[in-house]
Design an enzyme around this catalytic site. Structure first.
Site, PDB file in Angstrom:
ATOM      1  N   ASP A  15       0.744  -1.187  -0.138  1.00 42.52           N
ATOM      2  CA  ASP A  15      -0.169   0.184   0.145  1.00 42.52           C
ATOM      3  C   ASP A  15       1.013   1.365  -0.023  1.00 42.52           C
ATOM      4  OD1 ASP A  15      -2.454   1.400   0.117  1.00 42.52           O
ATOM      5  OD2 ASP A  15      -2.720   1.150   2.229  1.00 42.52           O
ATOM      6  N   ASN A  63     -11.239  -2.813  -5.188  1.00 42.71           N
ATOM      7  CA  ASN A  63     -10.046  -1.573  -6.152  1.00 42.71           C
ATOM      8  C   ASN A  63     -11.091  -1.341  -7.336  1.00 42.71           C
ATOM      9  OD1 ASN A  63      -7.306  -2.645  -4.573  1.00 42.71           O
ATOM     10  ND2 ASN A  63      -8.246  -0.854  -4.137  1.00 42.71           N
TER      11      ASN A  63
HETATM   12  C1  IPE Z   1      -5.289  -2.641  -0.263  1.00 39.12           C
HETATM   13  O1  IPE Z   1      -5.055  -1.325  -0.158  1.00 39.12           O
HETATM   14  C2  IPE Z   1      -5.436  -3.281  -1.229  1.00 39.12           C
HETATM   15  C3  IPE Z   1      -4.307  -3.760  -1.911  1.00 39.12           C
HETATM   16  C4  IPE Z   1      -2.974  -3.062  -1.535  1.00 39.12           C
HETATM   17  C5  IPE Z   1      -4.118  -4.393  -3.477  1.00 39.12           C
HETATM   18  P1  IPE Z   1      -6.090  -0.217  -0.268  1.00 39.12           P
HETATM   19  O2  IPE Z   1      -5.484   1.203  -0.490  1.00 39.12           O
HETATM   20  O3  IPE Z   1      -7.289  -0.566  -1.429  1.00 39.12           O
HETATM   21  O4  IPE Z   1      -7.061  -0.187   1.013  1.00 39.12           O
HETATM   22  P2  IPE Z   1      -7.901   0.694   2.034  1.00 39.12           P
HETATM   23  O5  IPE Z   1      -8.913   1.247   0.951  1.00 39.12           O
HETATM   24  O6  IPE Z   1      -6.718   1.852   2.438  1.00 39.12           O
HETATM   25  O7  IPE Z   1      -8.375   0.035   2.983  1.00 39.12           O
HETATM   26  C1  IPE Z   2      -1.599   0.324  -3.332  1.00 39.28           C
HETATM   27  O1  IPE Z   2      -1.374   1.594  -3.428  1.00 39.28           O
HETATM   28  C2  IPE Z   2      -1.852  -0.433  -4.793  1.00 39.28           C
HETATM   29  C3  IPE Z   2      -3.499  -0.797  -4.917  1.00 39.28           C
HETATM   30  C4  IPE Z   2      -4.277  -0.787  -4.101  1.00 39.28           C
HETATM   31  C5  IPE Z   2      -3.652  -1.217  -6.507  1.00 39.28           C
HETATM   32  P1  IPE Z   2      -2.557   2.547  -3.357  1.00 39.28           P
HETATM   33  O2  IPE Z   2      -2.988   2.838  -4.769  1.00 39.28           O
HETATM   34  O3  IPE Z   2      -3.753   2.044  -2.635  1.00 39.28           O
HETATM   35  O4  IPE Z   2      -2.031   3.704  -2.835  1.00 39.28           O
HETATM   36  P2  IPE Z   2      -2.440   4.996  -1.700  1.00 39.28           P
HETATM   37  O5  IPE Z   2      -3.008   4.110  -0.699  1.00 39.28           O
HETATM   38  O6  IPE Z   2      -3.508   5.623  -2.306  1.00 39.28           O
HETATM   39  O7  IPE Z   2      -1.213   5.612  -1.194  1.00 39.28           O
HETATM   40 MG    MG Z   3      -4.288   2.431  -0.537  1.00 39.74          MG
END
Ligand code: IPE
Ligand code: IPE
Ligand code: MG
Length: 235
Positions: A15, A63
């Site tokens: 993340d 997502n």
């Molecule tokens: C969790 O991250 C899913 C992945 C890393 C693929 P998200 O960014 O989607 O989770 P939330 O929304 O912060 O819980």
């Molecule tokens: C994790 O990074 C990757 C996926 C969930 C695909 P994020 O895209 O959630 O990154 P933040 O949380 O917005 O920084």
């Molecule tokens: Mg995220």
């Protein structure tokens, strides 16, 4: 660190790609691209440390709520990454597997996934498990569907029945779950098998997660007592 304290299965919630890009005034997709390079390094670090299973959360069932542009960019990135990495992974005798729904992904990604699984299925080394369109609740719901379809009597259903119907029943439960970016939640990752996983949270954003952070997670794990509800007698 003694070999006995190395987690067999390390799971990672990758993340923070979006925040990494935003801090630099870059589009999110560049954060994801950097994230993919960090994944390549993490596979090497995990293999070198003696980890046997590395599972990574790449795209959750939630997502899909993101913009069409971001989702499409991620799907292209996954396909490119898999095509590029199958060869090198195979060269180190690694196996690549996937967990998640397959009915909503683009056809070309499905084909790439199936080819990658097929071409590495007999490799005896580290297993890289990529969780795409994965949701822990969906995995449990899918298991229940399979159990009902098999005609199992309700009174015959046990925890073992559920475990045997998860996406990858032969993969051991995650010993250690690492989440980057300072968020401290599972976000629907490995719900069934995470019951007794050790959790490690770091403020590092995924694109900044390097060997030092990985080793810090392993060191933290090595110092923990896993009681799983029992008692460890005082020495
Ligand atoms: C969790 O991250 C899913 C992945 C890393 C693929 P998200 O960014 O989607 O989770 P939330 O929304 O912060 O819980
Ligand atoms: C994790 O990074 C990757 C996926 C969930 C695909 P994020 O895209 O959630 O990154 P933040 O949380 O917005 O920084
Ligand atoms: Mg995220």
């Amino acid at each position: 660190m003694s070999a006995g304290n190395i987690p067999k299965h390390v799971a990672v919630i990758m993340d923070g790609n979006g925040r990494w890009a935003r801090k630099r005034g870059l589009p999110r997709v560049l954060g994801h691209r950097k994230g993919v390079r960090v994944l390549e390094k993490t596979v090497e670090n995990a293999d070198a440390a003696g980890v046997k299973y590395l599972s990574v959360y790449a795209f959750s069932t939630e997502n899909w709520k993101r913009s069409e542009m971001e989702v499409a960019g991620l799907m292209i990135l996954f396909e490119r990454y898999i095509k590029k990495k199958v060869g090198p992974l195979k060269a180190r005798h690694g196996r690549i597997r996937f967990a998640g729904r397959r009915d909503r992904l683009p056809d070309s990604l499905i084909n790439t996934i199936e080819e990658a699984e097929e071409s590495t299925k007999n490799e005896p080394g580290i297993q890289l498990i990529i969780c795409v369109d994965y949701g822990g609740r969906q995995e449990i719901a899918d298991a229940v569907k399979k159990i009902i379809a098999s005609g199992t009597a309700p009174e015959a259903v046990t925890e073992e029945t559920l475990s045997a119907h998860m996406y990858l029943p032969d993969v051991p439960e995650p010993d250690l779950i690492i989440r980057t970016s300072g968020e401290e939640r599972l976000s629907n990752f490995w719900l069934w098998t995470a019951a007794y996983s050790e959790l490690f949270f770091t403020d590092a954003l995924w694109p900044d997660f390097g060997r030092e952070e990985f080793e810090a997670a392993l060191a933290s794990y090595a110092g923990r007592q896993r009681r799983k509800g029992g008692r460890i007698e005082e020495q």
